[in-house]
Design a protein around this motif. Structure first.
Motif, short mmCIF file in Angstrom:
data_model
loop_
_atom_site.label_atom_id
_atom_site.label_comp_id
_atom_site.label_asym_id
_atom_site.label_seq_id
_atom_site.Cartn_x
_atom_site.Cartn_y
_atom_site.Cartn_z
N GLY A 1 -2.58 -31.90 -6.92
CA GLY A 1 -2.11 -33.10 -6.25
C GLY A 1 -3.14 -33.63 -5.27
N VAL A 2 -3.25 -34.95 -5.17
CA VAL A 2 -4.16 -35.60 -4.22
C VAL A 2 -3.33 -36.63 -3.46
N PHE A 3 -3.16 -36.41 -2.13
CA PHE A 3 -2.18 -37.18 -1.37
C PHE A 3 -2.72 -37.65 -0.02
N HIS A 4 -2.20 -38.81 0.41
CA HIS A 4 -2.31 -39.28 1.78
C HIS A 4 -1.48 -38.36 2.66
N TYR A 5 -1.88 -38.20 3.93
CA TYR A 5 -1.20 -37.28 4.84
C TYR A 5 0.30 -37.56 4.97
N ASP A 6 0.68 -38.83 5.00
CA ASP A 6 2.08 -39.16 5.28
C ASP A 6 3.05 -38.68 4.20
N GLU B 1 5.09 -36.93 10.57
CA GLU B 1 4.65 -38.23 11.09
C GLU B 1 4.14 -38.10 12.52
N THR B 2 3.00 -38.72 12.77
CA THR B 2 2.41 -38.69 14.10
C THR B 2 1.41 -39.84 14.20
N THR B 3 0.95 -40.12 15.40
CA THR B 3 -0.07 -41.16 15.55
C THR B 3 -1.43 -40.57 15.21
N VAL C 1 -5.91 -27.73 0.44
CA VAL C 1 -7.05 -28.25 1.20
C VAL C 1 -6.52 -29.44 1.98
N MET C 2 -6.41 -29.31 3.29
CA MET C 2 -5.64 -30.28 4.08
C MET C 2 -6.31 -30.55 5.43
N ASP C 3 -6.34 -31.81 5.82
CA ASP C 3 -6.73 -32.18 7.17
C ASP C 3 -5.49 -32.69 7.90
N VAL C 4 -5.30 -32.24 9.12
CA VAL C 4 -4.14 -32.64 9.92
C VAL C 4 -4.62 -33.32 11.19
N PRO C 5 -3.79 -34.17 11.80
CA PRO C 5 -4.24 -34.98 12.93
C PRO C 5 -4.07 -34.37 14.30
N THR C 6 -3.49 -33.20 14.41
CA THR C 6 -3.08 -32.69 15.72
C THR C 6 -3.96 -31.56 16.23
N VAL C 7 -5.23 -31.54 15.81
CA VAL C 7 -6.13 -30.47 16.23
C VAL C 7 -7.42 -31.07 16.79
N VAL C 8 -8.27 -30.21 17.34
CA VAL C 8 -9.49 -30.67 18.02
C VAL C 8 -10.48 -31.27 17.03
N VAL C 9 -10.69 -30.62 15.89
CA VAL C 9 -11.61 -31.10 14.86
C VAL C 9 -10.85 -32.06 13.96
N PRO C 10 -11.17 -33.35 13.95
CA PRO C 10 -10.30 -34.32 13.27
C PRO C 10 -10.28 -34.25 11.76
N ASN C 11 -11.41 -34.01 11.11
CA ASN C 11 -11.46 -34.00 9.65
C ASN C 11 -12.48 -33.00 9.15
N GLY C 12 -12.20 -32.42 7.98
CA GLY C 12 -13.14 -31.53 7.33
C GLY C 12 -13.68 -32.17 6.06
N LYS D 1 -8.84 -40.75 15.87
CA LYS D 1 -10.07 -40.16 15.33
C LYS D 1 -9.78 -39.28 14.12
N TYR D 2 -8.88 -39.75 13.29
CA TYR D 2 -8.44 -38.97 12.13
C TYR D 2 -8.24 -39.91 10.96
N ASN D 3 -8.73 -39.50 9.81
CA ASN D 3 -8.58 -40.30 8.60
C ASN D 3 -7.52 -39.64 7.72
N PRO D 4 -6.35 -40.26 7.53
CA PRO D 4 -5.27 -39.63 6.76
C PRO D 4 -5.42 -39.79 5.24
N TYR D 5 -6.50 -40.46 4.79
CA TYR D 5 -6.68 -40.74 3.37
C TYR D 5 -7.62 -39.72 2.73
N PRO D 6 -7.31 -39.22 1.54
CA PRO D 6 -8.29 -38.43 0.81
C PRO D 6 -9.37 -39.34 0.22
#
Length: 398
Positions: free
Chosen positions: A278-283, A288-290, A209-220, A293-298
């Protein structure tokens, strides 16, 4: 007529054994898809058929594509010369695909994009042979869809995900089997999802279950993963080096990355050599990317009523996780990176309750990733809490 029929059968069998393309069948099927009207069913005949081009259905409403059953109707794309998918469904409403197998697609097996109401039922996708990143990325691949139902399906051999749902909402995935993929089931930047009663076995990671920063929809978010069997997901990671899932370690059961409002409960999670959950921050996992409009934290992840067990297998933490100083008898079932969003101090990121272990390994560890994995904490008492229960998800037409 009998002689002509006999010649056709013999020729057809010869072509099947040699794996020759059957352009006449492609033309017939593609014509039916083009001409399909509202309420039509396009029937795929029984047999094994080799196709060199993608099949496509676009801008249709209430159309069913139906075969004779998994393994009975087989569309084999191993000689595919054009098209990025085996089958592509686009810009449509209420499409049902059921009762057939897609093998060896050049790219993704079946892609649905911008579809409202899409059902995959008793559909199989597969790549065989030696696992490497020349395989297709996704088996079942709905993206930017609404009201997605995936049930009684099977997916094997994808170099990214057997079943992938991305940037979509109102999704139900149930009674499926995923095996020998990098990720068995991958939910990415999707909202309102129920994943239950599935078998994820012998993948690199069972369920991601993952959210990534490089798509149109920023977070699920608002994702429930429950009553699944997630076992022996120890396949080496064979994703392309720059794929998002390349950072997921082999031996992972259920992993949450940068997604909030997730419930993981009543699952059997067994013999995943690196971690059960596992429960992880995106990094820690992603490229790595900028962030925009994206939250990299669970956040707000509830893990409860699961049963964990593991044989004494060597873990495969890699990349940024490879330096975790776990002792062999201290590898926990639930691994949390402990990275807190500074803007959300005081928020309850993780709640654990009533999980059971059937071995002597620790249930939990906060690996304190922000400090370089120093002072790993095994005490779970701080996380003994509960979060508001998420609602049942309705795909809209079950």
């Amino acid at each position: 007529m009998k002689s002509l029929f006999f010649i056709i059968i013999v020729l057809g069998n010869f072509m099947f054994k040699r794996g020759y393309a059957q352009p006449h069948l492609y033309k017939q099927l593609q014509t039916q898809l083009i001409l399909a009207e509202e309420g039509d069913t396009v029937h795929l005949p029984k047999g094994i058929f080799f196709l060199e081009k993608s099949l496509s259905l676009e801008s249709k409403k209430n159309v069913t594509i139906r075969g004779a059953g998994m393994g009975k109707t087989v569309l084999n794309f191993k000689n595919q010369k054009s098209g990025a998918e085996g089958i592509k469904i686009a810009n449509s409403r209420h499409i049902v695909m059921e009762g057939f197998t897609v093998k060896e697609a050049k790219g993704d097996a079946i892609k649905a994009i911008n579809v409202v109401g899409v059902t995959f039922r008793n559909v199989e996708t597969e790549w065989g042979g030696t696992h490497d990143n020349s395989y297709g990325a996704y088996g079942l691949y709905p993206v930017m869809c609404q009201q997605v139902l995936i049930e009684y399906c099977q997916a094997r051999g994808a170099c990214d995900a057997g079943i992938y749902v991305g940037q979509s909402h109102d999704i139900v995935i149930r009674y499926c089997e995923v095996e020998k993929n990098v990720t068995g089931i991958n939910l990415e930047n999707s909202t309102r999802v129920d994943v239950y009663n599935n078998l994820a076995m012998n993948n690199t990671c069972g369920i991601l279950v993952m959210d990534v920063p490089t798509v149109v929809v920023p977070n699920g978010g608002q994702v429930r993963v429950f009553e699944n069997q997630v076992v022996r997901n120890n396949l080496p990671n064979f994703a392309p080096a720059m794929a998002m899932v390349a950072g997921v370690p082999s031996g992972s059961g259920i992993v949450v990355v940068a997604t909030s409002q997730v419930e993981i409960f009543a699952n059997k999670i067994a013999n995943n050599k690196t971690l059960g959950t596992g429960v992880f921050h995106y990094d820690l996992i992603g490229i790595e990317t900028t962030y925009e409009k994206y939250n990299p934290y669970p956040g707000e992840v509830a893990i409860y009523n699961n049963v964990y067990s593991r044989s004494r297998l060597s873990p495969a933490f890699h990349r940024k996780l490879k330096d975790i100083p776990f002792k062999p008898n201290r590898i926990p079932h639930i691994v949390y990176d402990g990275v807190i969003d500074p803007a959300q101090k005081g928020q309850q990121v993780l709640c654990l309750r009533n999980n059971k272990t059937l071995d002597k390994f620790p249930l939990f560890a906060n690996i304190n990733a922000a400090s370089g994995f120093k002072r790993i904490r095994y005490q779970a008492k701080k996380y003994d809490c509960s979060l508001p229960r998420l609602k049942k998800v309705w795909a809209g037409f079950e």
